[in-house]
Design an enzyme around this catalytic site. Structure first.
Site, mmCIF file in Angstrom:
data_model
loop_
_atom_site.group_PDB
_atom_site.id
_atom_site.type_symbol
_atom_site.label_atom_id
_atom_site.label_comp_id
_atom_site.label_asym_id
_atom_site.label_seq_id
_atom_site.Cartn_x
_atom_site.Cartn_y
_atom_site.Cartn_z
ATOM 1 N N GLU A 82 0.831 -1.206 0.000
ATOM 2 C CA GLU A 82 0.000 0.000 0.000
ATOM 3 C C GLU A 82 0.862 1.251 0.000
ATOM 4 O O GLU A 82 1.790 1.380 0.812
ATOM 5 C CB GLU A 82 -0.904 -0.035 1.240
ATOM 6 C CG GLU A 82 -2.310 0.390 0.961
ATOM 7 C CD GLU A 82 -3.018 -0.499 -0.058
ATOM 8 O OE1 GLU A 82 -3.048 -0.096 -1.250
ATOM 9 O OE2 GLU A 82 -3.533 -1.554 0.311
ATOM 10 N N HIS A 83 0.546 2.160 -0.903
ATOM 11 C CA HIS A 83 1.263 3.431 -1.047
ATOM 12 C C HIS A 83 2.742 3.204 -1.384
ATOM 13 O O HIS A 83 3.596 4.020 -1.055
ATOM 14 C CB HIS A 83 1.130 4.295 0.215
ATOM 15 C CG HIS A 83 -0.252 4.863 0.377
ATOM 16 N ND1 HIS A 83 -0.599 6.107 -0.077
ATOM 17 C CD2 HIS A 83 -1.370 4.333 0.905
ATOM 18 C CE1 HIS A 83 -1.885 6.330 0.191
ATOM 19 N NE2 HIS A 83 -2.377 5.263 0.791
ATOM 20 N N GLY A 95 -12.303 2.352 -2.119
ATOM 21 C CA GLY A 95 -10.940 1.812 -2.232
ATOM 22 C C GLY A 95 -10.835 0.644 -3.186
ATOM 23 O O GLY A 95 -9.887 -0.129 -3.128
ATOM 24 N N SER A 153 -12.985 2.375 -8.311
ATOM 25 C CA SER A 153 -14.074 2.738 -9.220
ATOM 26 C C SER A 153 -13.640 3.906 -10.106
ATOM 27 O O SER A 153 -14.015 3.986 -11.278
ATOM 28 C CB SER A 153 -15.339 3.097 -8.442
ATOM 29 O OG SER A 153 -15.070 4.179 -7.576
ATOM 30 N N ASP A 160 -3.400 0.914 -10.017
ATOM 31 C CA ASP A 160 -4.791 0.614 -10.357
ATOM 32 C C ASP A 160 -4.949 0.401 -11.859
ATOM 33 O O ASP A 160 -5.554 -0.571 -12.317
ATOM 34 C CB ASP A 160 -5.704 1.754 -9.883
ATOM 35 C CG ASP A 160 -5.492 2.056 -8.406
ATOM 36 O OD1 ASP A 160 -4.920 1.202 -7.710
ATOM 37 O OD2 ASP A 160 -5.875 3.147 -7.962
ATOM 38 N N LYS A 169 -11.905 10.604 -3.091
ATOM 39 C CA LYS A 169 -10.632 11.264 -3.411
ATOM 40 C C LYS A 169 -10.925 12.693 -3.850
ATOM 41 O O LYS A 169 -10.527 13.124 -4.908
ATOM 42 C CB LYS A 169 -9.920 10.501 -4.516
ATOM 43 C CG LYS A 169 -9.167 9.304 -3.993
ATOM 44 C CD LYS A 169 -8.102 8.907 -4.971
ATOM 45 C CE LYS A 169 -7.917 7.409 -4.980
ATOM 46 N NZ LYS A 169 -7.662 6.882 -6.285
HETATM 47 C C1 GLA Z 1 -4.794 4.805 -4.592
HETATM 48 C C2 GLA Z 1 -3.868 5.182 -5.747
HETATM 49 C C3 GLA Z 1 -2.871 4.070 -6.003
HETATM 50 C C4 GLA Z 1 -2.143 3.679 -4.728
HETATM 51 C C5 GLA Z 1 -3.136 3.400 -3.611
HETATM 52 C C6 GLA Z 1 -2.470 3.113 -2.289
HETATM 53 O O1 GLA Z 1 -5.598 3.724 -4.956
HETATM 54 O O2 GLA Z 1 -4.622 5.422 -6.903
HETATM 55 O O3 GLA Z 1 -1.985 4.459 -7.017
HETATM 56 O O4 GLA Z 1 -1.227 4.673 -4.373
HETATM 57 O O5 GLA Z 1 -4.027 4.486 -3.428
HETATM 58 O O6 GLA Z 1 -1.719 1.941 -2.355
#
Ligand code: GLA
Length: 465
Positions: free
Chosen positions: A36-37, A135, A138, A182, A226
């Site tokens: 993640e991140h 998360g 979408s 994503d 977001k």
């Molecule tokens: C969002 C961003 C991804 C990634 C995740 C966290 O989904 O679009 O690129 O950074 O957060 O892992």
């Protein structure tokens, strides 16, 4: 082609647009299993595509308008004209995701020498089974679907890897400084396996999940949009990582680290993850660094720190956080999370589900304690999931709400789902967020607890009319 076109959508499409659809485009959402991140830091991730998806029927137009309808009424129709710089709608408008995808393709087409007048627009009807702000991507699914629509109506072929990279950049149109996970998984996934994705350059490895286990996604019901404020919460993180990278690069210049590096991965590959962690611990300590401290260390002014590292996509600057930057915690999460992805690949190739579960659990702790992206509801849901038999449970996606992802033995899935419904939704959520719980009583839980298997990436099906 495995996607089946739903006929009721065709009727609705014809009624709304007065056209015959020529293509059916199916774009899956994704769940991130671990990593993640890490993507925007150049370190790996491990997501899979899920069965929840965006479906789009499309027909070319003879003009340069893009006209999109959504089967969900609150997303009102949007139309705009293709131009070199398509102006965005207001922040948070769903049409911006369509504009982001179309703009990405138009920019590329113009750069490759196509004339604006030769670029066609399209009419589309969009139908999504992906919960928004949960998360599960979408937004990226909609960006990619819109780009595929624009490519398809113009008859342009494309390379999936290149398109994934283009779309990661294109999605920044909506103002979020996300990475490339994503778009890559949405375009490159294969049914039956998760993906390990490396970045800069994009590289894909297929990873098999343990056959006796299921991936169960649970929606905390806390929305993780977001937009506006939430976007700032997200964008602060890549900025803190950039600052930490610059300071570390300066500190490690005598160890061969180039000072112009922009991503933590570049420092990690010059030394080793453990060495970088050790240096980061010595350098940053537990304290938060102020903007002035960063400036002094880098030998520049505080204004220069803002100009070089704290710029947001719209040109504004991240407000200086009064409490400073927790640089060690951010770096520690990113580096250890990258290591956990590598260890997960090893565990999974050895068929060791329990080890993978432990790594998922450690990832949640790191996301919560070092990266600051959990919230009480997610922590509660993860706790309930573990007590309900998940061997691994963690938040997934950007964080601040949205879903958890859980690894559950197939024999325990039924009792797992019952326990989570009883203790999290019927217990915690009902008590602490009764307004979120009340809708669920009538809607049921099919949309909030999803038992998933890795799906195929985006597909385009021509329709013979
Ligand atoms: C969002 C961003 C991804 C990634 C995740 C966290 O989904 O679009 O690129 O950074 O957060 O892992």
């Amino acid at each position: 082609m495995s996607c089946v076109m739903p006929s009721h959508l065709v009727a609705q499409f014809k009624e709304l647009t007065g056209l015959e659809p020529t293509h059916y485009i199916r774009v899956p959402g994704r769940v991130n299993l671990i990593g993640e991140h890490t993507d925007y830091n150049g370190l790996p991730v491990m997501p899979m595509a899920i069965e929840r998806q965006v479906r789009l029927l499309v027909a070319p137009r003879t003009d340069q308008r893009v006209e999109v309808y959504n089967t969900v009424k609150r997303y009102e129709p949007r139309t705009f004209t293709i131009s070199p710089q398509i102006a965005p709608y207001a922040t948070g408008d769903w049409g911006n995701y369509v504009k982001a995808g179309v703009q990405g393709i138009v920019t590329e087409a113009l750069e490759s020498g196509k004339a604006l007048n030769d670029i066609r627009g399209f009419s589309a009807l969009i139908d999504s089974s992906l919960p928004a702000a949960a998360g599960l991507s979408s937004s990226s699914a909609l960006v990619v679907a819109s780009a595929l629509a624009e490519l398809t109506v113009n008859g342009w072929s494309f390379d999936r890897e290149k398109l994934a990279e283009q779309m990661a950049a294109a999605e920044q149109y909506v103002g979020t400084m996300g990475g490339g996970m994503d778009q890559a998984v949405i375009l490159l996934a294969q049914a039956g396996s998760a993906l390990k994705i490396d970045f800069f350059p994009l590289r894909i490895t297929h990873v098999n999940l343990p056959p006796a286990y299921r991936v169960v996604i649970c929606n905390s019901m806390i929305r993780a949009p977001k937009t506006a404020e939430a976007r700032l919460l997200y964008n602060r993180l890549p900025i803190e990582c950039r600052i930490a990278t610059a300071v570390l690069a300066r500190a490690l210049s005598d160890r061969g680290v180039d000072q112009s590096v922009v991503r933590i991965s570049e420092i990690v590959s010059a030394l080793s993850p453990d060495q970088v962690l050790e240096e980061a611990e010595k350098l940053f300590g537990d304290a938060h660094w102020t903007q002035q401290q960063v400036a002094d260390y880098l030998g520049i002014t505080s204004q220069e720190v803002a100009a070089r590292y704290m710029r947001l996509i719209d040109g504004a600057t991240l407000p200086t956080p009064p409490e400073g930057f927790p640089l060690l915690r951010r770096i520690r999460h990113v580096i250890t999370e990258g290591q956990r992805v590598e260890k997960s690949v090893k565990a999974l190739s050895a068929g060791d589900a329990l080890r993978f579960g432990e790594l998922m659990n450690a990832s949640h702790a790191s996301c919560r304690d070092d990266y600051g992206i959990s919230c009480p509801a997610l922590d509660e849901l993860v706790g309930v999931a573990r007590s309900a038999g998940a061997v691994g449970a963690r938040l997934t996606g950007a964080g601040f709400g949205g879903c958890t992802v859980n690894l559950v033995h197939e024999d325990k899935v039924e009792s797992f789902v019952e326990t989570v419904i009883d203790r999290y939704y019927g217990g915690y959520l009902k008590k602490n967020h009764p307004e979120l719980y009340s809708g669920l009583q009538t809607r049921g839980f099919d949309d909030v607890v999803i038992v998933g298997a890795p799906q195929q990436g985006a597909e385009i099906q021509p329709l013979n009319s």
